[in-house]
Design a protein around this motif. Structure first.
Motif, PDB file in Angstrom:
ATOM      1  N   PHE A   8       0.843  -1.206   0.000  1.00 31.23           N
ATOM      2  CA  PHE A   8       0.000   0.000   0.000  1.00 31.23           C
ATOM      3  C   PHE A   8       0.873   1.250   0.000  1.00 31.23           C
ATOM      4  O   PHE A   8       0.555   2.245  -0.645  1.00 31.23           O
ATOM      5  CB  PHE A   8      -0.909   0.016   1.228  1.00 31.23           C
ATOM      6  CG  PHE A   8      -2.115  -0.868   1.067  1.00 31.23           C
ATOM      7  CD1 PHE A   8      -3.147  -0.518   0.211  1.00 31.23           C
ATOM      8  CD2 PHE A   8      -2.210  -2.078   1.754  1.00 31.23           C
ATOM      9  CE1 PHE A   8      -4.258  -1.336   0.045  1.00 31.23           C
ATOM     10  CE2 PHE A   8      -3.312  -2.904   1.588  1.00 31.23           C
ATOM     11  CZ  PHE A   8      -4.331  -2.538   0.731  1.00 31.23           C
ATOM     12  N   MET A   9       1.996   1.173   0.716  1.00 29.50           N
ATOM     13  CA  MET A   9       2.840   2.367   0.782  1.00 29.50           C
ATOM     14  C   MET A   9       3.324   2.770  -0.614  1.00 29.50           C
ATOM     15  O   MET A   9       3.333   3.962  -0.943  1.00 29.50           O
ATOM     16  CB  MET A   9       4.037   2.137   1.706  1.00 29.50           C
ATOM     17  CG  MET A   9       4.857   3.401   1.863  1.00 29.50           C
ATOM     18  SD  MET A   9       6.347   3.128   2.815  1.00 29.50           S
ATOM     19  CE  MET A   9       7.023   4.780   2.803  1.00 29.50           C
ATOM     20  N   ALA A  10       3.718   1.794  -1.420  1.00 32.50           N
ATOM     21  CA  ALA A  10       4.190   2.116  -2.773  1.00 32.50           C
ATOM     22  C   ALA A  10       3.054   2.753  -3.569  1.00 32.50           C
ATOM     23  O   ALA A  10       3.240   3.757  -4.268  1.00 32.50           O
ATOM     24  CB  ALA A  10       4.687   0.853  -3.465  1.00 32.50           C
ATOM     25  N   LYS A  11       1.881   2.180  -3.435  1.00 35.49           N
ATOM     26  CA  LYS A  11       0.718   2.732  -4.157  1.00 35.49           C
ATOM     27  C   LYS A  11       0.469   4.170  -3.702  1.00 35.49           C
ATOM     28  O   LYS A  11       0.243   5.075  -4.520  1.00 35.49           O
ATOM     29  CB  LYS A  11      -0.501   1.856  -3.870  1.00 35.49           C
ATOM     30  CG  LYS A  11      -1.799   2.380  -4.413  1.00 35.49           C
ATOM     31  CD  LYS A  11      -2.888   1.316  -4.286  1.00 35.49           C
ATOM     32  CE  LYS A  11      -4.232   1.834  -4.721  1.00 35.49           C
ATOM     33  NZ  LYS A  11      -5.000   2.419  -3.611  1.00 35.49           N
ATOM     34  N   GLU A  12       0.545   4.380  -2.402  1.00 38.81           N
ATOM     35  CA  GLU A  12       0.233   5.711  -1.863  1.00 38.81           C
ATOM     36  C   GLU A  12       1.302   6.740  -2.235  1.00 38.81           C
ATOM     37  O   GLU A  12       0.990   7.901  -2.493  1.00 38.81           O
ATOM     38  CB  GLU A  12       0.005   5.589  -0.337  1.00 38.81           C
ATOM     39  CG  GLU A  12      -1.314   4.860  -0.081  1.00 38.81           C
ATOM     40  CD  GLU A  12      -1.489   4.233   1.295  1.00 38.81           C
ATOM     41  OE1 GLU A  12      -0.598   4.386   2.159  1.00 38.81           O
ATOM     42  OE2 GLU A  12      -2.527   3.557   1.494  1.00 38.81           O
ATOM     43  N   ILE A  13       2.541   6.292  -2.310  1.00 40.54           N
ATOM     44  CA  ILE A  13       3.608   7.208  -2.770  1.00 40.54           C
ATOM     45  C   ILE A  13       3.316   7.622  -4.220  1.00 40.54           C
ATOM     46  O   ILE A  13       3.423   8.797  -4.577  1.00 40.54           O
ATOM     47  CB  ILE A  13       4.995   6.527  -2.650  1.00 40.54           C
ATOM     48  CG1 ILE A  13       5.410   6.432  -1.185  1.00 40.54           C
ATOM     49  CG2 ILE A  13       6.046   7.289  -3.470  1.00 40.54           C
ATOM     50  CD1 ILE A  13       6.704   5.650  -0.940  1.00 40.54           C
ATOM     51  N   HIS A  14       2.921   6.648  -5.010  1.00 41.46           N
ATOM     52  CA  HIS A  14       2.715   6.940  -6.437  1.00 41.46           C
ATOM     53  C   HIS A  14       1.416   7.692  -6.712  1.00 41.46           C
ATOM     54  O   HIS A  14       1.260   8.282  -7.784  1.00 41.46           O
ATOM     55  CB  HIS A  14       2.792   5.645  -7.244  1.00 41.46           C
ATOM     56  CG  HIS A  14       4.210   5.189  -7.425  1.00 41.46           C
ATOM     57  ND1 HIS A  14       4.979   5.550  -8.501  1.00 41.46           N
ATOM     58  CD2 HIS A  14       5.016   4.464  -6.610  1.00 41.46           C
ATOM     59  CE1 HIS A  14       6.192   5.044  -8.362  1.00 41.46           C
ATOM     60  NE2 HIS A  14       6.248   4.377  -7.213  1.00 41.46           N
ATOM     61  N   GLU A  15       0.509   7.662  -5.778  1.00 42.51           N
ATOM     62  CA  GLU A  15      -0.743   8.424  -5.957  1.00 42.51           C
ATOM     63  C   GLU A  15      -0.548   9.920  -5.739  1.00 42.51           C
ATOM     64  O   GLU A  15      -1.459  10.709  -5.999  1.00 42.51           O
ATOM     65  CB  GLU A  15      -1.792   7.948  -4.931  1.00 42.51           C
ATOM     66  CG  GLU A  15      -2.522   6.693  -5.332  1.00 42.51           C
ATOM     67  CD  GLU A  15      -3.403   6.184  -4.188  1.00 42.51           C
ATOM     68  OE1 GLU A  15      -4.112   5.200  -4.415  1.00 42.51           O
ATOM     69  OE2 GLU A  15      -3.386   6.734  -3.068  1.00 42.51           O
ATOM     70  N   GLN A  16       0.613  10.293  -5.220  1.00 39.91           N
ATOM     71  CA  GLN A  16       0.751  11.680  -4.759  1.00 39.91           C
ATOM     72  C   GLN A  16       0.500  12.747  -5.828  1.00 39.91           C
ATOM     73  O   GLN A  16      -0.188  13.725  -5.541  1.00 39.91           O
ATOM     74  CB  GLN A  16       2.084  11.873  -4.041  1.00 39.91           C
ATOM     75  CG  GLN A  16       2.060  11.164  -2.685  1.00 39.91           C
ATOM     76  CD  GLN A  16       3.354  11.241  -1.911  1.00 39.91           C
ATOM     77  OE1 GLN A  16       3.462  11.936  -0.913  1.00 39.91           O
ATOM     78  NE2 GLN A  16       4.353  10.511  -2.365  1.00 39.91           N
TER      79      GLN A  16
END
Ligand code: M6R
Length: 364
Positions: A8-16
């Motif tokens: 999830f962290m990778a997804k959330e970083i990339h959603e920025q």
């Protein structure tokens, strides 16, 4: 859902890029180059002091924002972590606006601080990511971050959306208080509007940042330093690294180097220096030289102009695209998130659910 991402962290970083743009769109009229009055129902001409209270990463957002409110709006800011604020002999001036920052809107200490100000009769504002949260219900003014649900325990997109909201708020404060002309404000708004693209550009450096994380992963201590708003970014970078990789990390003001932290420097200690090419840059470079002279391993996070001046003083450089100085804290945060993420992966820790941590700290 994680989609194609491992965590999830990778997804959330990339959603920025997307969620920062969404948050900015809520507070900014991009066409007019101005802040939207309807979504920030605060008249800062009636406020003579801001009091910001938060915990952890949300506190670091406040630490960045203090610079913005002082510089753009000449507005004095008190700032404290909620666990301290709530037990202090608080003073509640009538012309002060208390502002509480929280992703979850449920953090026990922040909520207790909010309630103390409310009980004292103050009108208060909150920046929250969860719109149905207790803090959103209890505050007079709710300024949402539109980051969407954040699942990773380590805050990433909520932090940058808090920064986006605070930056818009500071521009509005500057206009309301007669410090910024409409034209000045437009300059800052134009800078802010560039943030999503600048963040997206940084994400393209991911493979390079992953390589540099290999220097950090084996270390038992890492130091993070910066000046001005970059000091707050350094503190946030240190928190991310310790939460995710369990490496001891300490963030500090670069100017404090000689007042203690330099004793820790040797060739086993990575020193991550947040150094955008701003008005404090040359001071930060002097600190880098002091570290290099003692064999410290410098990883400089800078921009193209900064890289030229740093030269070989740093062992590694993460060179970010040039961006307006105003949005540097948003842009400089991204590589630190990625460094912590990859150091954790190399060290085999649980990225989305680090040991001993809870997403929402609802008991003190
Ligand atoms: O939900 P909140 O923003 O109030 O949470 C505050 C802190 O608990 C939170 O930022 C914490 O420091 C994160 N784990 C940081 O990554």
């Amino acid at each position: 859902e994680k989609g194609n991402y491992r965590h999830f962290m990778a997804k959330e970083i990339h959603e920025q890029p997307e969620v920062i743009a969404r948050t900015l769109g809520h507070y900014i009229d991009v066409g007019a180059g101005s802040i939207r009055d309807d979504t920030i129902p605060v008249d800062f001409s009636e406020v003579s002091r801001l009091s910001i209270t938060a915990c952890g990463t949300a506190y670091y957002a406040g630490l960045v924002a203090r610079h913005w409110f002082e510089r753009l709006a000449r507005l004095p800011v008190d700032l404290d972590v909620a666990s301290e604020f709530r037990y202090r002999a608080q003073i509640h001036p009538a012309d002060e606006l208390p502002l509480f920052i929280s992703q979850s809107g449920e953090t026990a200490d922040t909520l207790a601080s909010l309630r103390a100000c409310k009980a004292a009769g103050q009108r208060l504002a909150t920046i929250v990511n969860v719109p149905t949260s207790t803090m959103a219900r209890e505050a007079n003014v709710v300024l949402p971050t539109l980051a969407g649900p954040e699942i990773g325990v380590a805050s990433t997109k909520a932090f940058t959306c808090q920064l986006a909201t605070l930056a818009a708020l500071a521009v509005k404060a500057g206009v309301d208080r007669g410090v910024l002309t409409r034209d000045n404000a437009r300059g800052f708004v134009d800078g802010l509007v560039e943030a999503p693209r600048a963040v997206a550009d940084v994400l393209h450096l991911e493979a390079e940042i992953e390589r540099i994380a290999r220097i950090i992963a084996p270390a038992s201590t890492a130091l993070f330093m910066g000046r001005g708003p970059s000091m707050a970014v350094a503190l946030e970078g240190a928190l991310k690294l310790k939460e995710l990789s369990y490496i001891h990390a300490e963030g500090f003001a670069a100017g404090e180097l000689k007042h203690g932290p330099i004793a820790l420097v040797d060739d086993t200690v990575p020193v991550i220096v947040v150094a955008p090419f701003d008005d404090l840059f040359t001071k930060t470079v002097s600190n880098m030289e002091e570290i290099a002279a003692r064999g410290g391993r410098i990883i400089a996070v800078t921009d193209a102009r900064g890289a030229h001046a740093i030269g070989t003083t740093a062992e590694e450089m993460i060179v970010l695209p040039d961006a307006p100085a105003f949005i540097a804290p948003l842009v400089m945060t991204i590589p630190l998130q990625l460094l912590a993420y990859y150091a954790a992966i190399i060290n085999g820790t649980d990225v989305d659910q680090p040991r001993n941590l809870a997403k929402s700290v609802t008991v003190e």
